[in-house]
Structures are given as C-alpha cells and as structure tokens.
Write an enzyme that holds these catalytic residues in place. Structure first.
Site, PDB file in Angstrom:
ATOM      1  N   TRP A  65       0.825  -1.222   0.000  1.00 36.60           N
ATOM      2  CA  TRP A  65       0.000   0.000   0.000  1.00 36.60           C
ATOM      3  C   TRP A  65       0.850   1.260   0.000  1.00 36.60           C
ATOM      4  O   TRP A  65       1.843   1.334   0.729  1.00 36.60           O
ATOM      5  CB  TRP A  65      -0.854  -0.024   1.272  1.00 36.60           C
ATOM      6  CG  TRP A  65      -1.504   1.281   1.614  1.00 36.60           C
ATOM      7  CD1 TRP A  65      -0.913   2.371   2.212  1.00 36.60           C
ATOM      8  CD2 TRP A  65      -2.868   1.645   1.389  1.00 36.60           C
ATOM      9  NE1 TRP A  65      -1.829   3.387   2.366  1.00 36.60           N
ATOM     10  CE2 TRP A  65      -3.038   2.962   1.879  1.00 36.60           C
ATOM     11  CE3 TRP A  65      -3.965   0.984   0.831  1.00 36.60           C
ATOM     12  CZ2 TRP A  65      -4.260   3.632   1.827  1.00 36.60           C
ATOM     13  CZ3 TRP A  65      -5.189   1.661   0.777  1.00 36.60           C
ATOM     14  CH2 TRP A  65      -5.326   2.956   1.269  1.00 36.60           C
TER      15      TRP A  65
ATOM     16  N   ASP B  59      -0.152   9.167   0.619  1.00 40.90           N
ATOM     17  CA  ASP B  59       0.484  10.454   0.312  1.00 40.90           C
ATOM     18  C   ASP B  59       1.954  10.392  -0.114  1.00 40.90           C
ATOM     19  O   ASP B  59       2.755   9.736   0.550  1.00 40.90           O
ATOM     20  CB  ASP B  59       0.501  11.348   1.550  1.00 40.90           C
ATOM     21  CG  ASP B  59      -0.787  11.380   2.311  1.00 40.90           C
ATOM     22  OD1 ASP B  59      -1.763  10.789   1.865  1.00 40.90           O
ATOM     23  OD2 ASP B  59      -0.794  12.004   3.378  1.00 40.90           O
TER      24      ASP B  59
ATOM     25  N   TRP C 261      -3.951   0.041   4.350  1.00 41.65           N
ATOM     26  CA  TRP C 261      -3.336   1.066   5.202  1.00 41.65           C
ATOM     27  C   TRP C 261      -2.951   0.464   6.545  1.00 41.65           C
ATOM     28  O   TRP C 261      -3.699  -0.337   7.105  1.00 41.65           O
ATOM     29  CB  TRP C 261      -4.338   2.215   5.390  1.00 41.65           C
ATOM     30  CG  TRP C 261      -3.753   3.416   6.056  1.00 41.65           C
ATOM     31  CD1 TRP C 261      -3.137   4.462   5.442  1.00 41.65           C
ATOM     32  CD2 TRP C 261      -3.734   3.701   7.458  1.00 41.65           C
ATOM     33  NE1 TRP C 261      -2.731   5.377   6.376  1.00 41.65           N
ATOM     34  CE2 TRP C 261      -3.089   4.944   7.619  1.00 41.65           C
ATOM     35  CE3 TRP C 261      -4.199   3.042   8.592  1.00 41.65           C
ATOM     36  CZ2 TRP C 261      -2.896   5.543   8.867  1.00 41.65           C
ATOM     37  CZ3 TRP C 261      -3.998   3.629   9.831  1.00 41.65           C
ATOM     38  CH2 TRP C 261      -3.356   4.867   9.969  1.00 41.65           C
TER      39      TRP C 261
ATOM     40  N   GLU D  60      -5.617  18.681   5.917  1.00 41.87           N
ATOM     41  CA  GLU D  60      -4.421  17.855   5.985  1.00 41.87           C
ATOM     42  C   GLU D  60      -3.422  18.327   4.929  1.00 41.87           C
ATOM     43  O   GLU D  60      -3.784  19.022   3.981  1.00 41.87           O
ATOM     44  CB  GLU D  60      -4.752  16.390   5.668  1.00 41.87           C
ATOM     45  CG  GLU D  60      -5.856  15.801   6.507  1.00 41.87           C
ATOM     46  CD  GLU D  60      -6.141  14.329   6.182  1.00 41.87           C
ATOM     47  OE1 GLU D  60      -6.212  13.546   7.118  1.00 41.87           O
ATOM     48  OE2 GLU D  60      -6.290  13.989   4.988  1.00 41.87           O
TER      49      GLU D  60
ATOM     50  N   TRP E  37      -9.807   8.751  -0.524  1.00 45.99           N
ATOM     51  CA  TRP E  37     -10.060   7.975   0.698  1.00 45.99           C
ATOM     52  C   TRP E  37     -11.397   7.248   0.659  1.00 45.99           C
ATOM     53  O   TRP E  37     -11.619   6.308   1.411  1.00 45.99           O
ATOM     54  CB  TRP E  37      -9.986   8.885   1.931  1.00 45.99           C
ATOM     55  CG  TRP E  37      -8.570   9.138   2.369  1.00 45.99           C
ATOM     56  CD1 TRP E  37      -7.918  10.341   2.396  1.00 45.99           C
ATOM     57  CD2 TRP E  37      -7.625   8.162   2.835  1.00 45.99           C
ATOM     58  NE1 TRP E  37      -6.625  10.176   2.840  1.00 45.99           N
ATOM     59  CE2 TRP E  37      -6.419   8.847   3.122  1.00 45.99           C
ATOM     60  CE3 TRP E  37      -7.661   6.785   3.035  1.00 45.99           C
ATOM     61  CZ2 TRP E  37      -5.277   8.204   3.597  1.00 45.99           C
ATOM     62  CZ3 TRP E  37      -6.520   6.145   3.511  1.00 45.99           C
ATOM     63  CH2 TRP E  37      -5.357   6.843   3.790  1.00 45.99           C
TER      64      TRP E  37
HETATM   65  C1  FRU Z   1      -3.663  12.242   4.242  1.00 46.86           C
HETATM   66  C2  FRU Z   1      -3.300  11.629   5.577  1.00 46.86           C
HETATM   67  C3  FRU Z   1      -2.355  12.534   6.334  1.00 46.86           C
HETATM   68  C4  FRU Z   1      -1.643  11.579   7.239  1.00 46.86           C
HETATM   69  C5  FRU Z   1      -1.537  10.361   6.372  1.00 46.86           C
HETATM   70  C6  FRU Z   1      -1.622   9.067   7.128  1.00 46.86           C
HETATM   71  O1  FRU Z   1      -4.004  11.329   3.270  1.00 46.86           O
HETATM   72  O2  FRU Z   1      -4.471  11.379   6.319  1.00 46.86           O
HETATM   73  O3  FRU Z   1      -3.005  13.582   7.016  1.00 46.86           O
HETATM   74  O4  FRU Z   1      -0.396  12.071   7.635  1.00 46.86           O
HETATM   75  O5  FRU Z   1      -2.589  10.414   5.443  1.00 46.86           O
HETATM   76  O6  FRU Z   1      -1.332   7.980   6.304  1.00 46.86           O
END
Ligand code: FRU
Length: 518
Positions: free
Chosen positions: A52, A55, A79, A228, A318
C-alpha cells in the site's frame, strides 16, 4: 458530419486524413486473464512494486536526484504500519525504489511530512562538509512533529535523539511542510490542526527548536471534515509585470467537488510570519476537480536556475482507496506537474501542466492541423492504439453542444473526456469506463468550469493503464480520475452532439513505458 448515436458509439465519417506517423502500434491479445498486477499497473506513473501507498512525502531535490517518499505499509496492501517508502529519480519519470527509509517503531507510525536540504548545516546534523537531508514528519500517537537526517543521499536515516521537535499535546496535528524563508533567514513550518480546520506556522533557526508564529483558517470549502497536508510556496504570476504570490494548498478528507477527498488552495501573501488570503474566506478554489488527486506536495530545493515548482499527488481517494482492484500493490501517484499562477478575469489562479520531462515518454506521433471532427474520427479509427496515450487538442467551438474524445473505447465501454457548452464545463465521464466495481460512487462524471477564450478550448489528456489526467484551459483546470477499463478496450474515438468543433491543432502520441517499471 459526425452524429452521436449512443454515448459509446460513434457514427463513422468518410473523410480525408493526414498522418505524420507511419507504423501502427500493435495491441496485445485480450489480456483479461492476466493478473491485475499487469492489467492496471501504470506504465508511466509511480506505483510501488508491492503493498500500500498513500500520500507522497519528503519531496526534495538533492542536487542530483529527486527523492519521493510515500506513506507506505511494508507488510500489506491495506493502510497500516505507516512508514516512509523511498524512491529516487534523475528525471521525475523513471523511479528506482530503495529500501524503506523510516519504519514505524514502538507503535509510533511515521505519517506525512516534508524534507529539506540543510545547505548551511543549521541543524548540525551534517558531517565532514556534507549537507544533511532532513525529514520532518508526524509521529502518530498523539501527533507530534519529528526530525530524521541522512548524510548519504537519503540511503540511511537517523532519528534525532531530541524528538519530538514539536509537541502541542494534540491528537490531530500533522503533516509538517518545512522550507527555508530567505528574507527572514529561518526555517518555516506549516502544519495542520486537522479537525480545527487551521494551519499553524512556526519558525526555527535549526529545524529543532520551533516557535509559533501565527494561524490561518478556517476558510474555503464548507463541509471539510479535516485539513491535511498543507503546502505553501511562492510563484510568479505569469501575465503580470513581475508580481509574485503565495499559494497555500490543503487537502480536505471528504466532500470535495467529485465527492470524497480533494485539494483546495488559497492565494495570498506570506511575510515569513503570517499568511493573508487575498480572497474572501468563503471562496473555495480547487486544485483539481477529479476524484483522484490528494495530498499534493511540491519538491523543495529545485535550483533557482530551473525555477520550477513541481507537484505530485496521491492519485486516489479515501472514499475507495482500500478497494482498488490492484495486486500486489495498491496506490499510485499523479504525473509530475509544473505549477504556475495566472491573472484571470476572476482573480489570480493556479495552473498545472505536465512537467516537461514527461515529453521524453512520447513515441509515435500523429498530428493534424485545421481538420474536421470527421478527419479526426477517421484517423483515430484507422489504427490500433496502445493503452498509454497523450492527446493535445485545440478546438474551435462551432455551435457545439457536447463533444470530446472517448478513450479506452470498446463495444460497450469507454471513458469520455469532453466539453459541455450548456454548462460551460469540461469533464471526465467514467460512468462506463469498465466493469470493475470499485465502490458505489466510483462510476461518475466529474465536471469543471472553464472560461472559453476566443471561442476555443484546449484539452490535453494523459492516459495511462488505469488513469486519465485532463489539463484543460491551459492548465487552469485539471481533472484526475482513475479508471479500470477492460484490456481489450483500447480504441480512441470522438463524439459530438450539435455541431462538431473545428480542429485547430491535434497531436496524439503513443507513450513509452518508463524505464525500470514493473
Ligand atoms: C492524508 C493523511 C495525512 C496523514 C496520512 C496518514 O491522506 O491522512 O493527514 O499524515 O494520510 O497515512
């Protein structure tokens, strides 16, 4: 004159065709039986060999290599165990995967962050005259900001023993983006207080001791569950006499223009302490109108002689990221994009075009100038196409209602990339892109408003095995969407309701696989 029959069927047109290319491209046999590893594996977008990713993180150019880290699970294609995977490239196109740079440890996951080259060794992490690369990332427990450094071109990383460098005792304080602010000669960090819809600014002389400067937000998109992955940078405004503006990009986890996660931006001033938005707080500007553009980051330390601000994003959402039908990997990034600002009638707006390095992928080329839609249709239907294509079209509107290109077209499937004159928007319509069920919201049409100038529009399309990226209106609008077409569906076509547009210029290239691809 071409006339639309059904949305995926195009009436044949007899017409003269001018080819600038000779040989045709061979199509592999029906590969429906091939494993997903092959069918959907992008050929020129980055995807990990296995497992996986989400970001991109830590984007830094160290003088000879571009570094790309990603949120990565070393153990599975879902994840979890968030770590930083690491890849390097000399040209932003071919990526070499290296061992995982930072692994989750003792229950503390390594969330998103950025990386800088500390040329002045302000941190003291450098040795023997070697400037350290420094990663500033979120440690996920209570969320704190932390530093790690490398003095061997990112091949091995040491965590700063004084971590965390910033702890506000907050559970949703993350995604630090750090840069050197030359006028005040100090490091600046922008990080998000996710659930409060704020970003906080800090400064530091050495990347270890941070002092709060200011806050920005809430502003922009309503209904955002969180803020984010902030990204702050300055760009020249192209069509002005040397004006520069600051851009603050921010991810929102849901309720974007195409549903689910999306990226908004603000344009304003940053004096090293405070960001002031030029626009009213309720104005929302979207970086991309598609479903699959999130957590965008830009490379730090690109030399002034180059001067570009180059971005890449997680090409995903997401809403369904855990359901993508790929194996043994899950997740990919967008193509690298060069960012700009343009003064428009509505204000200063962000532009994105594919980074020029992408042109190295161009292979066979067909071009047409001052042609009819029928010419285009005939040309497109007279050859076999590979799965990876670039189309760049400048089109003159002629009382046209709805027209565009169909990519990955077959007898009953296809993805439409077009313009609708009623709404004055461009769109990517993936309602019939394939028969794979990714989730209830996947099959949809994603639209973006454009300002038609001189009766002309430009559609620039990058097509990979499982994605479409549309750059319209000279990059003022982009739409990025994943697609999962059947392997047999590889035709290209056009359609038009109402009068067909006149083709001012059309270039079609087949695209090569990037080197080192799985
Ligand atoms: C964005 C996020 C970030 C975090 C990461 C965790 O996609 O939610 O805010 O650092 O992914 O995987």
């Amino acid at each position: 004159m071409c006339r639309l029959r059904a949305w995926f069927q195009i009436t044949a047109c007899a017409c003269a065709v001018s080819f600038c290319s000779s040989s045709s491209v061979s199509v592999a046999a029906n590969a429906q039986e091939q494993p997903n590893a092959t069918i959907y594996r992008p050929t020129f977008h980055f995807s990990p060999e296995k497992n996986w990713i989400n970001d991109p993180a830590g984007l830094v150019f160290d003088g000879s290599e571009y570094h790309l880290f990603n949120q990565y699970n070393p153990f599975s294609d879902q994840w979890g165990h968030m770590s930083w995977s690491h890849s390097v490239s000399k040209d932003l196109v071919s990526w070499q995967e290296l061992p995982v740079a930072l692994k989750d440890e003792n229950g503390i996951a390594i969330f998103t962050g950025s990386a800088v080259l500390d040329a002045g060794n302000t941190s003291g992490f450098g040795k023997n005259g070697i400037s350290p690369l420094i990663a500033i990332y979120t440690g996920n427990g209570l969320q704190t900001q932390n530093a790690a450094y490398s003095i061997d071109h990112g091949r091995t990383w040491s965590r700063y023993e004084g971590n965390p460098v910033l702890d506000l005792h907050e559970s949703d304080f993350r995604d630090p983006m750090v840069f050197w602010h030359e006028p005040t000669k100090r490091w600046v960090m922008v990080a998000s207080l996710a659930l409060k819809h704020k970003v906080l600014f800090f400064s530091s002389p050495d990347l270890k001791i941070w002092t709060k400067l200011s806050e920005f937000g809430p502003a922009g998109a309503n209904g955002a569950p969180n803020w984010e992955c902030p990204n702050l940078f300055q760009l020249p405004v192209a069509n002005t006499a040397g004006q520069k503006k600051w851009v603050l990009e921010l991810g929102i986890g849901d309720n974007g223009p195409a549903g689910g996660s999306a990226t908004q931006y603000f344009v304003g001033e940053f004096d090293g302490t405070k960001f002031i938005d030029d626009n009213p707080p309720n104005q929302t500007l979207w970086v991309d109108y598609g479903s699959d553009f999130y957590a965008a980051q830009t490379w730090s330390n690109i030399p002034a002689s180059d001067g570009r601000r180059i971005a890449i994003a997680w090409m995903d959402n997401w809403k369904y990221a855990d359901k993508l039908p790929t194996s043994p990997w899950r997740g990919q990034t967008t193509s690298p994009r060069t960012l700009g600002l343009l003064q428009t009638r509505d204000g200063i707006r962000l532009t994105q075009v594919p980074a020029k390095e992408m042109e190295a992928l161009r292979d066979e080329h067909v071009q047409m100038r001052m042609a009819t839609w029928a010419d285009v249709e005939s040309m497109l239907s007279r050859r076999d196409w590979p799965e990876t294509i670039e189309i760049d079209a400048e089109l003159q509107l002629e009382d046209s209602q709805d027209f565009g290109f169909v990519v990955r077209k077959g007898s009953s499937y296809g993805t439409r990339v077009g313009y609708d004159a009623t709404w004055r928007d461009v769109y990517v319509d993936r309602t019939h892109s394939g028969d794979v069920i990714v989730g209830p919201t996947f099959a949809a049409k994603h639209e973006a408003p454009i300002a038609v100038q001189n009766g002309r529009i430009r559609l620039h399309i990058l097509l990979d095995r499982s994605s479409v990226e549309l750059f319209a209106d000279n990059g003022l609008v982009t739409i990025t969407d994943l697609i999962y077409p059947r392997t047999v569906d590889r035709e290209l076509g056009v359609y038009a309701a109402g009068k067909s547009p006149l083709v001012i210029a059309l270039d079609v290239w087949t695209l090569k696989r990037r080197a080192g691809q799985y």
